[in-house]
Motif scaffolding. Structure first.
Motif, PDB file in Angstrom:
ATOM      1  N   VAL A  32      34.994  57.817  38.932  1.00 45.50           N
ATOM      2  CA  VAL A  32      35.479  56.500  38.543  1.00 45.50           C
ATOM      3  C   VAL A  32      36.322  55.973  39.688  1.00 45.50           C
ATOM      4  N   LEU A  33      36.283  54.661  39.906  1.00 41.50           N
ATOM      5  CA  LEU A  33      37.069  54.039  40.973  1.00 41.50           C
ATOM      6  C   LEU A  33      37.816  52.848  40.414  1.00 41.50           C
ATOM      7  N   ASP A  34      39.145  52.876  40.572  1.00 42.84           N
ATOM      8  CA  ASP A  34      39.995  51.757  40.176  1.00 42.84           C
ATOM      9  C   ASP A  34      40.454  51.063  41.448  1.00 42.84           C
ATOM     10  N   MET A  35      39.951  49.857  41.654  1.00 40.95           N
ATOM     11  CA  MET A  35      40.287  49.097  42.869  1.00 40.95           C
ATOM     12  C   MET A  35      41.390  48.105  42.538  1.00 40.95           C
ATOM     13  N   GLY A  36      42.612  48.481  42.910  1.00 37.09           N
ATOM     14  CA  GLY A  36      43.782  47.670  42.621  1.00 37.09           C
ATOM     15  C   GLY A  36      44.655  48.364  41.596  1.00 37.09           C
ATOM     16  N   LEU A  37      45.522  49.261  42.027  1.00 38.47           N
ATOM     17  CA  LEU A  37      46.344  50.049  41.107  1.00 38.47           C
ATOM     18  C   LEU A  37      47.410  49.213  40.412  1.00 38.47           C
ATOM     19  N   GLY A  38      48.076  48.363  41.152  1.00 32.63           N
ATOM     20  CA  GLY A  38      49.141  47.553  40.555  1.00 32.63           C
ATOM     21  C   GLY A  38      50.157  48.403  39.834  1.00 32.63           C
ATOM     22  N   ASN A  39      50.452  48.059  38.577  1.00 32.00           N
ATOM     23  CA  ASN A  39      51.421  48.783  37.764  1.00 32.00           C
ATOM     24  C   ASN A  39      50.870  50.118  37.257  1.00 32.00           C
ATOM     25  N   GLY A  40      49.558  50.281  37.291  1.00 28.09           N
ATOM     26  CA  GLY A  40      48.939  51.539  36.886  1.00 28.09           C
ATOM     27  C   GLY A  40      48.406  51.571  35.470  1.00 28.09           C
ATOM     28  N   ARG A  41      48.487  50.450  34.756  1.00 24.15           N
ATOM     29  CA  ARG A  41      48.024  50.437  33.364  1.00 24.15           C
ATOM     30  C   ARG A  41      46.543  50.784  33.251  1.00 24.15           C
ATOM     31  N   THR A  42      45.709  50.163  34.087  1.00 25.57           N
ATOM     32  CA  THR A  42      44.268  50.416  34.001  1.00 25.57           C
ATOM     33  C   THR A  42      43.940  51.846  34.403  1.00 25.57           C
ATOM     34  N   LEU A  62      51.558  51.876  47.059  1.00 25.27           N
ATOM     35  CA  LEU A  62      51.778  52.593  45.817  1.00 25.27           C
ATOM     36  C   LEU A  62      53.072  52.064  45.210  1.00 25.27           C
ATOM     37  N   GLN A  63      52.927  51.271  44.141  1.00 28.43           N
ATOM     38  CA  GLN A  63      54.110  50.708  43.498  1.00 28.43           C
ATOM     39  C   GLN A  63      53.945  50.655  41.983  1.00 28.43           C
ATOM     40  N   CYS A  64      53.303  51.668  41.438  1.00 34.33           N
ATOM     41  CA  CYS A  64      53.037  51.690  40.002  1.00 34.33           C
ATOM     42  C   CYS A  64      54.184  52.351  39.239  1.00 34.33           C
ATOM     43  N   CYS A  68      52.241  56.701  36.069  1.00 32.66           N
ATOM     44  CA  CYS A  68      50.857  56.345  36.411  1.00 32.66           C
ATOM     45  C   CYS A  68      50.513  56.616  37.872  1.00 32.66           C
ATOM     46  N   VAL A  69      51.292  57.441  38.542  1.00 32.37           N
ATOM     47  CA  VAL A  69      51.015  57.765  39.939  1.00 32.37           C
ATOM     48  C   VAL A  69      49.826  58.722  39.988  1.00 32.37           C
ATOM     49  N   PRO A  70      48.752  58.323  40.675  1.00 30.64           N
ATOM     50  CA  PRO A  70      47.598  59.231  40.757  1.00 30.64           C
ATOM     51  C   PRO A  70      47.910  60.414  41.673  1.00 30.64           C
TER      52      PRO A  70
END
Length: 158
Positions: A32-42, A62-64, A68-70
């Motif tokens: 799976v690929l999440d493009m755009g971490l943002g706050n990390g909700r998704t 990295l500012q989530c 939610c830090v991967p």
């Protein structure tokens, strides 16, 4: 419609669309690929609904939320194009991608999504799905789940 109602509608569409896509990719091998971490909700939601899949994340910084830090190995920090090329070069295939990059200027966001579309396509597994807040090009557009207003989220099969 108030901005609050609009945001709630967007979040509901995003959640419902990702849940639908997670079910659809069951027979497709890949990460799976999440493009755009943002706050990390998704990202947080993806790792919950797809616990047996590796979830890669691309973002400039990295500012989530701390919860939610991967994992460091799964966070690709930088511009999308070289990060996707890195995944391709390492032989990874993506069964489900979530596209959520944006500058906040519609014309610029649409142009960037179109520019990145073939690059995203290069890492996708055959039959994989892309859930996107921006229109992408070169993929088969799907209707997605019922209840999501047209244009709110877009769904594509590779």
């Amino acid at each position: 419609m108030s901005r609050l109602d609009s945001m709630l509608r967007r979040f509901t569409a995003q959640r419902d669309g990702l849940n639908w896509a997670a079910e659809q990719i069951a027979p497709v091998a890949g990460d799976v690929l999440d493009m755009g971490l943002g706050n990390g909700r998704t990202y947080d939601h993806l790792r919950e609904v797809l616990p047996n899949r590796r979830v890669w994340v691309i973002d400039r910084i990295l500012q989530c939320h701390p919860s939610c830090v991967p994992p460091e190995a799964d966070f690709l920090q930088g511009e999308a194009e070289p990060m996707i090329h890195q995944l391709v070069e390492q032989g990874h295939k993506i069964a489900l991608a979530h596209y959520d990059f944006g500058f906040g200027v519609k014309e610029k966001d649409v142009a960037e999504a179109a520019r990145l579309s073939p690059i995203i396509g290069s890492v996708m597994a055959s039959g994989g799905l892309i859930v996107s807040g921006q229109p992408l090009v070169g993929f088969e557009e799907l209707d997605g789940p019922e209840g999501i207003a047209p244009g709110r989220y877009m769904f594509y099969r590779v």
